[in-house]
Design a protein around this motif. Sequence first.
Motif, PDB file in Angstrom:
ATOM      1  N   ILE A   1       0.843  -1.204   0.000  1.00 60.59           N
ATOM      2  CA  ILE A   1       0.000   0.000   0.000  1.00 60.59           C
ATOM      3  C   ILE A   1       0.874   1.249   0.000  1.00 60.59           C
ATOM      4  CG2 ILE A   1      -1.649   1.348   1.381  1.00 60.59           C
ATOM      5  CD1 ILE A   1      -2.801  -1.354   2.350  1.00 60.59           C
ATOM      6  N   HIS A   2       1.932   1.216   0.806  1.00 66.21           N
ATOM      7  CA  HIS A   2       2.866   2.345   0.873  1.00 66.21           C
ATOM      8  C   HIS A   2       3.485   2.601  -0.502  1.00 66.21           C
ATOM      9  CE1 HIS A   2       6.459   4.287   3.261  1.00 66.21           C
ATOM     10  NE2 HIS A   2       5.888   5.132   2.422  1.00 66.21           N
ATOM     11  N   GLU A   3       3.908   1.544  -1.169  1.00 61.42           N
ATOM     12  CA  GLU A   3       4.496   1.673  -2.498  1.00 61.42           C
ATOM     13  C   GLU A   3       3.489   2.261  -3.491  1.00 61.42           C
ATOM     14  OE1 GLU A   3       7.968   0.084  -3.799  1.00 61.42           O
ATOM     15  OE2 GLU A   3       7.940   1.345  -2.001  1.00 61.42           O
ATOM     16  N   GLU A   4       2.242   1.824  -3.398  1.00 67.65           N
ATOM     17  CA  GLU A   4       1.218   2.330  -4.315  1.00 67.65           C
ATOM     18  C   GLU A   4       0.908   3.798  -4.034  1.00 67.65           C
ATOM     19  OE1 GLU A   4      -1.632   2.320  -7.415  1.00 67.65           O
ATOM     20  OE2 GLU A   4       0.151   1.136  -6.943  1.00 67.65           O
ATOM     21  N   LEU A   5       0.867   4.172  -2.767  1.00 65.95           N
ATOM     22  CA  LEU A   5       0.653   5.577  -2.418  1.00 65.95           C
ATOM     23  C   LEU A   5       1.799   6.447  -2.947  1.00 65.95           C
ATOM     24  CD1 LEU A   5      -0.637   5.095   1.229  1.00 65.95           C
ATOM     25  CD2 LEU A   5      -1.924   6.193  -0.614  1.00 65.95           C
ATOM     26  N   ASN A   6       3.019   5.940  -2.826  1.00 61.48           N
ATOM     27  CA  ASN A   6       4.168   6.668  -3.370  1.00 61.48           C
ATOM     28  C   ASN A   6       4.058   6.822  -4.884  1.00 61.48           C
ATOM     29  OD1 ASN A   6       5.437   7.006  -0.885  1.00 61.48           O
ATOM     30  ND2 ASN A   6       6.714   5.182  -1.098  1.00 61.48           N
ATOM     31  N   ARG A   7       3.619   5.753  -5.560  1.00 56.55           N
ATOM     32  CA  ARG A   7       3.491   5.802  -7.016  1.00 56.55           C
ATOM     33  C   ARG A   7       2.452   6.833  -7.431  1.00 56.55           C
ATOM     34  NH1 ARG A   7       0.383   4.772 -10.878  1.00 56.55           N
ATOM     35  NH2 ARG A   7      -1.257   3.988  -9.488  1.00 56.55           N
ATOM     36  N   ILE A   8       1.301   6.835  -6.755  1.00 59.37           N
ATOM     37  CA  ILE A   8       0.249   7.801  -7.065  1.00 59.37           C
ATOM     38  C   ILE A   8       0.759   9.224  -6.873  1.00 59.37           C
ATOM     39  CG2 ILE A   8      -1.974   8.728  -6.243  1.00 59.37           C
ATOM     40  CD1 ILE A   8      -2.786   5.821  -5.606  1.00 59.37           C
ATOM     41  N   GLU A   9       1.477   9.443  -5.769  1.00 56.90           N
ATOM     42  CA  GLU A   9       1.966  10.790  -5.477  1.00 56.90           C
ATOM     43  C   GLU A   9       3.021  11.218  -6.488  1.00 56.90           C
ATOM     44  OE1 GLU A   9       1.100  14.032  -3.987  1.00 56.90           O
ATOM     45  OE2 GLU A   9       0.149  12.246  -3.164  1.00 56.90           O
ATOM     46  N   MET A  10       3.853  10.283  -6.911  1.00 50.66           N
ATOM     47  CA  MET A  10       4.866  10.610  -7.908  1.00 50.66           C
ATOM     48  C   MET A  10       4.219  11.016  -9.230  1.00 50.66           C
ATOM     49  SD  MET A  10       8.003   8.259  -9.384  1.00 50.66           S
ATOM     50  CE  MET A  10       6.895   7.014 -10.079  1.00 50.66           C
TER      51      MET A  10
ATOM     52  N   ASN B   1       0.477  15.409   1.174  1.00 51.65           N
ATOM     53  CA  ASN B   1      -0.028  14.055   0.962  1.00 51.65           C
ATOM     54  C   ASN B   1       0.916  12.998   1.515  1.00 51.65           C
ATOM     55  OD1 ASN B   1      -2.353  14.985  -0.358  1.00 51.65           O
ATOM     56  ND2 ASN B   1      -1.307  15.092  -2.319  1.00 51.65           N
ATOM     57  N   CYS B   2       2.223  13.137   1.227  1.00 49.19           N
ATOM     58  CA  CYS B   2       3.185  12.161   1.736  1.00 49.19           C
ATOM     59  C   CYS B   2       3.209  12.147   3.265  1.00 49.19           C
ATOM     60  CB  CYS B   2       4.577  12.459   1.193  1.00 49.19           C
ATOM     61  SG  CYS B   2       4.810  12.076  -0.556  1.00 49.19           S
ATOM     62  N   THR B   3       3.186  13.324   3.874  1.00 46.47           N
ATOM     63  CA  THR B   3       3.187  13.406   5.334  1.00 46.47           C
ATOM     64  C   THR B   3       1.922  12.759   5.902  1.00 46.47           C
ATOM     65  OG1 THR B   3       4.508  15.436   5.296  1.00 46.47           O
ATOM     66  CG2 THR B   3       3.292  14.957   7.320  1.00 46.47           C
ATOM     67  N   HIS B   4       0.783  13.008   5.257  1.00 42.70           N
ATOM     68  CA  HIS B   4      -0.492  12.481   5.745  1.00 42.70           C
ATOM     69  C   HIS B   4      -0.521  10.959   5.725  1.00 42.70           C
ATOM     70  CE1 HIS B   4      -4.729  12.199   6.616  1.00 42.70           C
ATOM     71  NE2 HIS B   4      -4.982  11.619   5.458  1.00 42.70           N
ATOM     72  N   TYR B   5      -0.144  10.354   4.592  1.00 45.99           N
ATOM     73  CA  TYR B   5      -0.265   8.894   4.563  1.00 45.99           C
ATOM     74  C   TYR B   5       0.863   8.202   5.328  1.00 45.99           C
ATOM     75  CZ  TYR B   5       2.625   8.754   0.151  1.00 45.99           C
ATOM     76  OH  TYR B   5       3.582   8.869  -0.821  1.00 45.99           O
ATOM     77  N   ARG B   6       2.001   8.869   5.472  1.00 45.02           N
ATOM     78  CA  ARG B   6       3.053   8.246   6.295  1.00 45.02           C
ATOM     79  C   ARG B   6       2.681   8.302   7.777  1.00 45.02           C
ATOM     80  NH1 ARG B   6       7.218   9.997   2.618  1.00 45.02           N
ATOM     81  NH2 ARG B   6       7.193   8.444   0.935  1.00 45.02           N
ATOM     82  N   ASP B   7       2.018   9.374   8.199  1.00 43.95           N
ATOM     83  CA  ASP B   7       1.512   9.417   9.575  1.00 43.95           C
ATOM     84  C   ASP B   7       0.531   8.277   9.817  1.00 43.95           C
ATOM     85  OD1 ASP B   7       3.008  11.630  10.196  1.00 43.95           O
ATOM     86  OD2 ASP B   7       1.317  13.008  10.451  1.00 43.95           O
ATOM     87  N   ALA B   8      -0.336   8.030   8.831  1.00 45.02           N
ATOM     88  CA  ALA B   8      -1.325   6.946   8.954  1.00 45.02           C
ATOM     89  C   ALA B   8      -0.620   5.593   9.035  1.00 45.02           C
ATOM     90  CB  ALA B   8      -2.291   6.982   7.774  1.00 45.02           C
TER      91      ALA B   8
ATOM     92  N   LEU C   1      12.475  15.690  -8.212  1.00 40.11           N
ATOM     93  CA  LEU C   1      12.727  15.171  -9.558  1.00 40.11           C
ATOM     94  C   LEU C   1      13.940  14.236  -9.566  1.00 40.11           C
ATOM     95  CD1 LEU C   1      12.027  18.354 -11.710  1.00 40.11           C
ATOM     96  CD2 LEU C   1      10.645  16.263 -11.604  1.00 40.11           C
ATOM     97  N   LEU C   2      14.940  14.529  -8.747  1.00 46.22           N
ATOM     98  CA  LEU C   2      16.074  13.606  -8.618  1.00 46.22           C
ATOM     99  C   LEU C   2      15.618  12.287  -7.992  1.00 46.22           C
ATOM    100  CD1 LEU C   2      18.903  16.035  -7.406  1.00 46.22           C
ATOM    101  CD2 LEU C   2      18.793  14.865  -9.615  1.00 46.22           C
TER     102      LEU C   2
ATOM    103  N   LEU D   1       9.230  11.622  -1.685  1.00 46.92           N
ATOM    104  CA  LEU D   1       8.981  10.274  -2.202  1.00 46.92           C
ATOM    105  C   LEU D   1       9.872   9.209  -1.568  1.00 46.92           C
ATOM    106  CD1 LEU D   1       8.578  11.232  -5.958  1.00 46.92           C
ATOM    107  CD2 LEU D   1       6.759  10.699  -4.335  1.00 46.92           C
ATOM    108  N   ILE D   2      11.019   9.619  -1.040  1.00 46.30           N
ATOM    109  CA  ILE D   2      11.932   8.688  -0.376  1.00 46.30           C
ATOM    110  C   ILE D   2      12.029   9.102   1.088  1.00 46.30           C
ATOM    111  CG2 ILE D   2      14.303   7.838  -0.259  1.00 46.30           C
ATOM    112  CD1 ILE D   2      14.517   8.319  -3.279  1.00 46.30           C
TER     113      ILE D   2
END
Length: 405
Positions: free
Chosen positions: A79-88, A103-110, A355-356, A146-147
């Motif tokens: 799920i984490h990987e998919e959330l990262n992909r969507i955000e990217m 968004n990244c902060t929100h789902y990582r907190d979850a 972008l890097l 993203l990382i």
Amino acid sequence: MPHRVYLPEPSDAELLEELLGEVHAYLPLLDREEMRRFLSGLKLEVEDELGALRSSSGAEDHLLERVREERDYGRLFQIHEELNRIEMERFLSFYSVTALHENCTHYRDALAGRALQLVLEEMSSPPPVPFALISMGSDGREEQTLITDQDYLIVYGDDGGEEADAWFRQYSEILVERLAEIGFKKCTGGIMPCNDNWRGSLSQWQRRLLGIVRYETEDYGKNLMDLIVLSDARFVAGDAELAGVLVTRIRSLLQDYFMALWGMAKAATEMRLALGFLKRFWTEGSGEHKGCFNLKLLAWAPLVMNVRILAINQAIPATSTVRRIELLEREHSFSAETAHGLVEAYRILTKHRILLQVKVIKGIQDDAYYLNPYSLPADERERIRQALLLIEDLQKIIHTNFSIV
């Protein structure tokens, strides 16, 4: 601050105004049928963009619902990987640094909160006292990208004695492993609650903090780094009231012990920038990264660090870099022009950091830090150079304000 010819990225309002102006100027050149076709095409394009945005938001909401119910660490990683992909993909469509941070902060907190709950179920007994998970670093500033890696501490209530110390030692060791399993890399600097320095009761933390701000340990460099890390502390999960007490204590100690803040300010003003002769870009002259510079160490980090110093000195409670700049403007530490320039500097530097990261994720390159400025369009390259000049001016302000010799 000396005047700079800064080339900011246009704001959303400015982009909208520019677009509407172009449409308004173009329409009188068309006859009725051409106008109808043009507006219909424009409408379809906007609807396609909005549809893609709604689709990604809906998918993200669905995945977050799964996070709250999922019990398997392997599936949480997916799920984490998919959330990262969507955000990217969303970032590559809209290039919004602010949206990606939120968004990244929100789902990582979850995800971190879910791991906290699941590890509790692995323990043979319930926690002996209340506790909280507190983040630091980019997560503490709500600037996740993203990382990510783990930058967490644990604080727990007093009166638990050695039993509580032992319980939270075991709990923290398991938690760090489980977070790694769901995609939070272990911190190479060891800023994780499995390490004794990043776990303790409230009174233990208070004694530890006093030792840090008084520089009572021999390792000055470690003291300074710990101060920098702790200054971005933010509650993530657990007992919010307990976390609030510790975070407030950290802020007040940095205010009370000026020499501790002075040490941070000195380090901030001495951070190198990617500026060389005649204020041109400084880049590596040889080796693997020839023609490049470390975007994080020689541009982005000095900006974040120097803004942090001024925010702490003005008792500003926000941890986000952009929010700190906005509040410093409100406190008249910055002019409106300087604040706008620093916000745009943060966004342009962070955009290229992301972008890097995208290139690393897509397997295009192995390194997420080095940027070749001459691979960019001239106007983009100039925005980055002007950002560096603004950071240099900011360092001079702090150097003067803190009487650093």
